[in-house]
Scaffold this motif. Structure first.
Motif, PDB file in Angstrom:
ATOM      1  N   VAL A 120      61.135   5.009  87.810  1.00  0.00           N
ATOM      2  CA  VAL A 120      60.895   6.147  89.105  1.00  0.00           C
ATOM      3  C   VAL A 120      59.812   5.335  89.324  1.00  0.00           C
ATOM      4  O   VAL A 120      59.808   6.094  90.879  1.00  0.00           O
ATOM      5  N   LEU A 121      59.212   4.723  89.272  1.00  0.00           N
ATOM      6  CA  LEU A 121      58.160   3.976  89.736  1.00  0.00           C
ATOM      7  C   LEU A 121      58.044   3.088  90.819  1.00  0.00           C
ATOM      8  O   LEU A 121      56.818   2.818  91.189  1.00  0.00           O
ATOM      9  N   GLY A 122      59.488   2.387  91.156  1.00  0.00           N
ATOM     10  CA  GLY A 122      59.416   1.124  91.274  1.00  0.00           C
ATOM     11  C   GLY A 122      58.912  -0.415  91.028  1.00  0.00           C
ATOM     12  O   GLY A 122      59.067  -1.045  91.950  1.00  0.00           O
ATOM     13  N   THR A 123      58.440  -0.406  89.888  1.00  0.00           N
ATOM     14  CA  THR A 123      58.068  -1.198  89.131  1.00  0.00           C
ATOM     15  C   THR A 123      59.423  -2.708  88.918  1.00  0.00           C
ATOM     16  O   THR A 123      58.749  -3.275  88.999  1.00  0.00           O
ATOM     17  N   ALA A 124      60.384  -2.089  88.941  1.00  0.00           N
ATOM     18  CA  ALA A 124      61.289  -2.998  88.815  1.00  0.00           C
ATOM     19  C   ALA A 124      62.251  -3.348  90.066  1.00  0.00           C
ATOM     20  O   ALA A 124      63.075  -4.233  89.906  1.00  0.00           O
ATOM     21  N   GLU A 125      61.975  -2.442  90.932  1.00  0.00           N
ATOM     22  CA  GLU A 125      61.973  -3.440  92.794  1.00  0.00           C
ATOM     23  C   GLU A 125      61.833  -4.424  92.807  1.00  0.00           C
ATOM     24  O   GLU A 125      60.181  -4.694  92.980  1.00  0.00           O
ATOM     25  N   GLU A 126      62.283  -5.338  93.442  1.00  0.00           N
ATOM     26  CA  GLU A 126      61.716  -6.722  94.320  1.00  0.00           C
ATOM     27  C   GLU A 126      60.622  -6.570  95.645  1.00  0.00           C
ATOM     28  O   GLU A 126      60.984  -4.931  96.466  1.00  0.00           O
ATOM     29  N   GLY A 127      60.090  -7.053  95.303  1.00  0.00           N
ATOM     30  CA  GLY A 127      59.031  -6.801  96.658  1.00  0.00           C
ATOM     31  C   GLY A 127      58.288  -5.271  96.031  1.00  0.00           C
ATOM     32  O   GLY A 127      57.372  -5.271  97.332  1.00  0.00           O
ATOM     33  N   VAL A 128      57.981  -4.694  95.698  1.00  0.00           N
ATOM     34  CA  VAL A 128      56.574  -3.456  95.086  1.00  0.00           C
ATOM     35  C   VAL A 128      55.970  -4.429  94.251  1.00  0.00           C
ATOM     36  O   VAL A 128      56.085  -4.989  93.538  1.00  0.00           O
ATOM     37  N   SER A 129      54.879  -4.424  94.981  1.00  0.00           N
ATOM     38  CA  SER A 129      52.926  -4.386  94.709  1.00  0.00           C
ATOM     39  C   SER A 129      52.565  -3.714  94.793  1.00  0.00           C
ATOM     40  O   SER A 129      53.145  -2.256  94.463  1.00  0.00           O
ATOM     41  N   ARG A 130      51.901  -3.633  93.519  1.00  0.00           N
ATOM     42  CA  ARG A 130      50.732  -2.188  93.585  1.00  0.00           C
ATOM     43  C   ARG A 130      48.890  -3.224  93.767  1.00  0.00           C
ATOM     44  O   ARG A 130      48.609  -4.815  93.216  1.00  0.00           O
TER      45      ARG A 130
END
Length: 99
Positions: free
Chosen positions: A18-28
């Motif tokens: 849901v938070l998109g942490t598993a997606e490639e290219g997603v950073s915090r």
């Protein structure tokens, strides 16, 4: 009748999706939250200029040496370091980049 079992790991995995942490290219990107206002329009504009997309944002209380509020920005971008550098150039204090 037992149909299935949901474990804590299943819940954490779903939360991550849901938070998109598993997606490639997603950073915090974590920023120091100072003062009473924060220029969200400028932040969003800078993310866009770095060919990025804002997926979410929020705040949390810092730990250890940083007891102040931390503003985090979850972004989809090819180069989170470039985005963080652009934020720094505009006067924002980048604390960390989580990729």
């Amino acid at each position: 009748k037992l149909v299935g079992i949901i474990t804590a790991i299943d819940m954490l995995r779903a939360f991550g999706e849901v938070l998109g942490t598993a997606e490639e290219g997603v950073s915090r990107i974590d920023l120091a939250f100072s003062g009473n206002s924060f220029d969200l329009a400028t932040i969003a504009e800078l993310v866009g200029l770095s060919s990025g997309e804002v997926l979410g944002m929020g705040t949390y209380e810092g730990e250890g040496d940083r007891k102040d509020q931390i503003f985090y920005l979850r972004v989809r971008t090819e180069d989170a370091r470039r985005t963080a550098d652009m934020l720094t150039e505009q006067g924002f204090t980048v604390i960390a980049i989580h990729q």
